[in-house]
Design an enzyme around this catalytic site. Structure first.
Site, short mmCIF file in Angstrom:
data_model
loop_
_atom_site.label_atom_id
_atom_site.label_comp_id
_atom_site.label_asym_id
_atom_site.label_seq_id
_atom_site.Cartn_x
_atom_site.Cartn_y
_atom_site.Cartn_z
N LYS A 279 -0.83 -7.50 -9.23
CA LYS A 279 -1.83 -7.61 -8.15
C LYS A 279 -1.50 -6.47 -7.18
CE LYS A 279 -2.91 -8.67 -4.39
NZ LYS A 279 -3.47 -7.69 -3.42
N CYS B 47 9.72 1.82 3.53
CA CYS B 47 10.58 0.72 3.99
C CYS B 47 12.01 1.22 4.17
CB CYS B 47 10.53 -0.42 3.00
SG CYS B 47 11.17 0.04 1.41
N GLU C 298 9.07 -3.66 13.21
CA GLU C 298 8.74 -2.58 12.28
C GLU C 298 7.48 -1.86 12.77
OE1 GLU C 298 7.42 -3.65 8.25
OE2 GLU C 298 8.62 -1.96 7.53
N PHE D 179 0.80 -1.23 0.00
CA PHE D 179 0.00 0.00 0.00
C PHE D 179 0.84 1.28 0.00
CE2 PHE D 179 0.79 -0.12 4.61
CZ PHE D 179 1.06 1.22 4.87
N SER E 294 5.13 -6.84 3.60
CA SER E 294 5.67 -7.16 4.93
C SER E 294 6.50 -8.44 4.88
CB SER E 294 4.51 -7.34 5.90
OG SER E 294 3.70 -8.41 5.47
N GLU F 20 -4.95 -4.08 -2.22
CA GLU F 20 -6.39 -3.79 -2.26
C GLU F 20 -6.71 -2.51 -1.48
OE1 GLU F 20 -4.76 -6.18 -0.79
OE2 GLU F 20 -5.89 -7.24 0.74
P1 NAD Z 1 1.37 -6.62 3.15
O1 NAD Z 1 2.39 -7.67 3.28
O2 NAD Z 1 0.24 -6.62 4.13
O3 NAD Z 1 0.66 -6.70 1.71
C1 NAD Z 1 1.40 -6.71 0.51
C2 NAD Z 1 0.63 -7.47 -0.55
O4 NAD Z 1 0.42 -8.82 -0.12
C3 NAD Z 1 -0.74 -6.88 -0.85
O5 NAD Z 1 -0.93 -6.88 -2.23
C4 NAD Z 1 -1.71 -7.83 -0.14
O6 NAD Z 1 -2.94 -7.96 -0.80
C5 NAD Z 1 -0.98 -9.15 -0.15
N1 NAD Z 1 -1.24 -9.98 1.05
C6 NAD Z 1 -1.53 -9.56 2.31
N2 NAD Z 1 -1.64 -10.61 3.14
C7 NAD Z 1 -1.42 -11.72 2.41
C8 NAD Z 1 -1.37 -13.12 2.72
N3 NAD Z 1 -1.60 -13.58 3.95
N4 NAD Z 1 -1.08 -13.98 1.72
C9 NAD Z 1 -0.84 -13.53 0.47
N5 NAD Z 1 -0.88 -12.22 0.13
C10 NAD Z 1 -1.16 -11.32 1.07
O7 NAD Z 1 2.13 -5.23 3.13
P2 NAD Z 1 1.51 -3.75 3.17
O8 NAD Z 1 0.95 -3.52 4.52
O9 NAD Z 1 0.66 -3.52 1.98
O10 NAD Z 1 2.84 -2.86 2.96
C11 NAD Z 1 3.66 -2.45 4.00
C12 NAD Z 1 4.85 -3.37 4.13
O11 NAD Z 1 5.58 -3.40 2.92
C13 NAD Z 1 5.86 -2.87 5.18
O12 NAD Z 1 6.29 -3.98 5.92
C14 NAD Z 1 6.98 -2.30 4.35
O13 NAD Z 1 8.25 -2.29 4.97
C15 NAD Z 1 6.95 -3.22 3.18
N6 NAD Z 1 7.64 -2.64 2.03
C16 NAD Z 1 8.87 -3.12 1.73
C17 NAD Z 1 9.58 -2.58 0.68
C18 NAD Z 1 10.96 -3.08 0.35
O14 NAD Z 1 11.49 -2.66 -0.64
N7 NAD Z 1 11.55 -3.96 1.13
C19 NAD Z 1 9.01 -1.56 -0.09
C20 NAD Z 1 7.73 -1.10 0.23
C21 NAD Z 1 7.06 -1.66 1.30
#
Ligand code: NAD
Length: 489
Positions: A178, A286, A380, A154, A231, A181
């Site tokens: 994808k 991040c 985090e 997000f 994450s 959402e």
């Molecule tokens: P998230 O892991 O909750 O979601 C990311 C994606 O995974 C979304 O598209 C979501 O629909 C999907 N998803 C969520 N739960 C799932 C599951 N159980 N099984 C399969 N798919 C699932 O992350 P977020 O809250 O959208 O984003 C924030 C996180 O992203 C933070 O931890 C941040 O540090 C990380 N991030 C990392 C980087 C990097 O380069 N390392 C860059 C941007 C964001």
């Protein structure tokens, strides 16, 4: 700048060049700026994925047969369209994600830079050829992987999709995106602009959805490579699922970035950089400064950081966090740390922004005397919060940084070049800075962390992404009769 919050049409799937309304479930899209519902998003059933994969498979044959130079022409036009639609895109990012207009604009500019890099790929990938024996020639060629998928978070609804889209497509792949959402709207605009730039139908597709669709992507036999950004918990799940189905996978996870501040650091410059790093995009980067290890006599720098933090005002130069749950989580970390003995110097809890009472805001927060074993020091937080730990020893500061499970970024603040080098050589992070709060490598340098901030090999952008999106073909050729006598007969 005050911009009205608009309503947007439902975020639909985009398959074979058409926006489609195929999903039995949907959920609201909420602007975190004021908590209002601005749209809804389809949560696709997993059967729809197959339609998108089929569309991608139909497009792949022709798209992959074009030369790299032909394919990047689309991205020259796409780049120009991004420039043209910069303001509209920045507003969309701001409204769906909650960041400030300036931050959203910077995100769009970064997307433009990522598209520029894709345009330069023909200059970078020249492949190799050598006469390895008399009359026998070996050459390498980069062949696309086929159908690939990109799953995004997000916090950067525009930039993170563009980490993967231009390079993957320019290198001849067809993609299923994808998006998160929580922020599905920017991707809709990306699809429209790619079409306007002349991208053939089916080369780029969007499937909106949640966990169910991600699982289907990981299991689909015709998807050959998967990138994930989000994450660490989910990155681990996706990496295991995708690789268990024998796919190539690169999954970027969360972060806990440490800044090591030495007493000789320039107080004004360091404080301004550190405050901006911990609070920019409401701490939901991040690459955000999250833990600071203050070495020795640094009270004057900490005081300056607090002054900078007090100048950051929610709803003005600080955006919202993504949701009510995120606000509650962040405030819980602060309260827990305080109860465990840490000292809250600047407190961002219980913020309400006038006229945006329904929004999700946390003010900048600086917490001193945090202990390395506290949750706020290890986990985090993903909010505008700086947890300061104290030590008298630079090696102890490095040890604290090294003990983190994450490894996205780390920076050192000092005027001493030798000490800066000592620290940068020893921190355990993929992206390291000296006197810089957010050490993001700019194109053409690649983006990627270490440890549990990244599962898989290589980086997601820049030159290092080329091996991920392609496979190398090695062709050995012999035409002349005299070569018949050689070892390759
Ligand atoms: P998230 O892991 O909750 O979601 C990311 C994606 O995974 C979304 O598209 C979501 O629909 C999907 N998803 C969520 N739960 C799932 C599951 N159980 N099984 C399969 N798919 C699932 O992350 P977020 O809250 O959208 O984003 C924030 C996180 O992203 C933070 O931890 C941040 O540090 C990380 N991030 C990392 C980087 C990097 O380069 N390392 C860059 C941007 C964001």
């Amino acid at each position: 700048m005050s911009i009205p919050i608009l309503s947007y049409p439902e975020a639909r799937n985009y398959i074979a060049g058409e926006f489609q309304q195929n999903g039995s479930r949907s959920m609201p899209v909420i602007s975190p700026l004021d908590g209002s519902t601005i749209s809804s998003v389809i949560l696709s059933d997993k059967e729809i994925l197959d339609k998108a994969v089929q569309a991608a498979a139909r497009a792949f044959k022709k798209w992959s047969s074009l030369t790299l130079k032909e394919r990047v022409q689309i991205f020259f036009r796409f780049r120009a369209l991004l420039e043209e639609h910069k303001e509209e895109l920045a507003n969309l990012v701001r409204i769906e994600n909650g960041k400030t207009y300036e931050e959203a604009e910077a995100e769009v500019l970064k997307g433009i830079e990522l598209s520029e890099f894709a345009c330069s790929l023909p200059q970078i990938i020249t492949d190799e050829v050598q006469e390895v024996s008399k009359g026998v020639e070996c050459r390498t060629s980069h062949i696309p992987m086929g159908i690939v998928a990109s799953i995004t978070p997000f916090n950067f609804p525009f930039m993170v999709p563009l980490w993967t889209i231009p390079n993957a497509l320019a290198l001849g792949n067809c993609m299923i995106l994808k998006p998160s959402e929580q922020v599905p709207l920017s991707a809709q605009k990306i699809a429209g602009l790619l079409k306007e730039a002349g991208l053939p139908d089916g080369v780029f597709n969007i499937i909106n959805g949640d966990k169910e669709i991600v699982e289907a992507i990981c299991a689909h036999p015709d998807i050959h490579a998967v990138t994930f950004v989000g994450s660490t918990r989910v990155a681990g799940i996706v990496y295991r699922q995708a690789t268990s189905h024998l796919k190539r996978a690169l999954c970027l996870g969360g972060a806990k970035n440490h800044l090591i501040v030495l007493p000789d650091a320039n107080p004004e410059m360091s404080a301004a950089n550190i405050a901006a790093s911990m609070s920019g995009c409401a701490g939901q980067r991040c690459m955000a400064a999250s833990a600071m290890v203050a070495v020795g006599k640094t009270d004057h720098i900490i005081q300056q950081i607090c002054e900078e933090a007090r100048r950051i005002v929610p709803g003005k130069n600080l955006g919202s966090v993504i949701s009510k749950e995120a606000k509650e989580r962040i405030e819980r970390y602060i309260t827990e740390a305080e109860a465990a003995g840490a000292k809250v110097l600047v407190d961002g809890r219980n913020v309400v922004v006038p006229d945006k009472e329904g929004g999700f805001y946390v003010g900048p927060t600086v917490i001193d005397h945090v202990k390395p074993e506290m949750n706020i020091a290890k986990e985090e937080v993903f909010g505008p919060v700086l947890a300061i730990m104290r030590t008298d020893d630079v090696d102890e500061a490095i040890r604290i940084e090294n003990s983190s499970n994450y490894g996205n970024a780390s920076s050192v603040f000092t005027e001493n070049g030798g000490l800066a080098q000592y620290v940068t050589e020893r921190v355990s992070a993929g992206m390291v800075g000296v006197n810089i709060g957010v050490p993001v490598p700019r194109e053409p340098f690649p983006f990627g962390g270490w440890n549990e901030s990244r599962f898989g090999v290589g980086d997601i952008t820049g030159k290092s992404s080329i091996p991920f999106w392609t496979q190398l073909k090695k062709t050995t050729t012999k035409w002349n009769p005299e070569a018949w006598t050689d070892w390759t007969t």
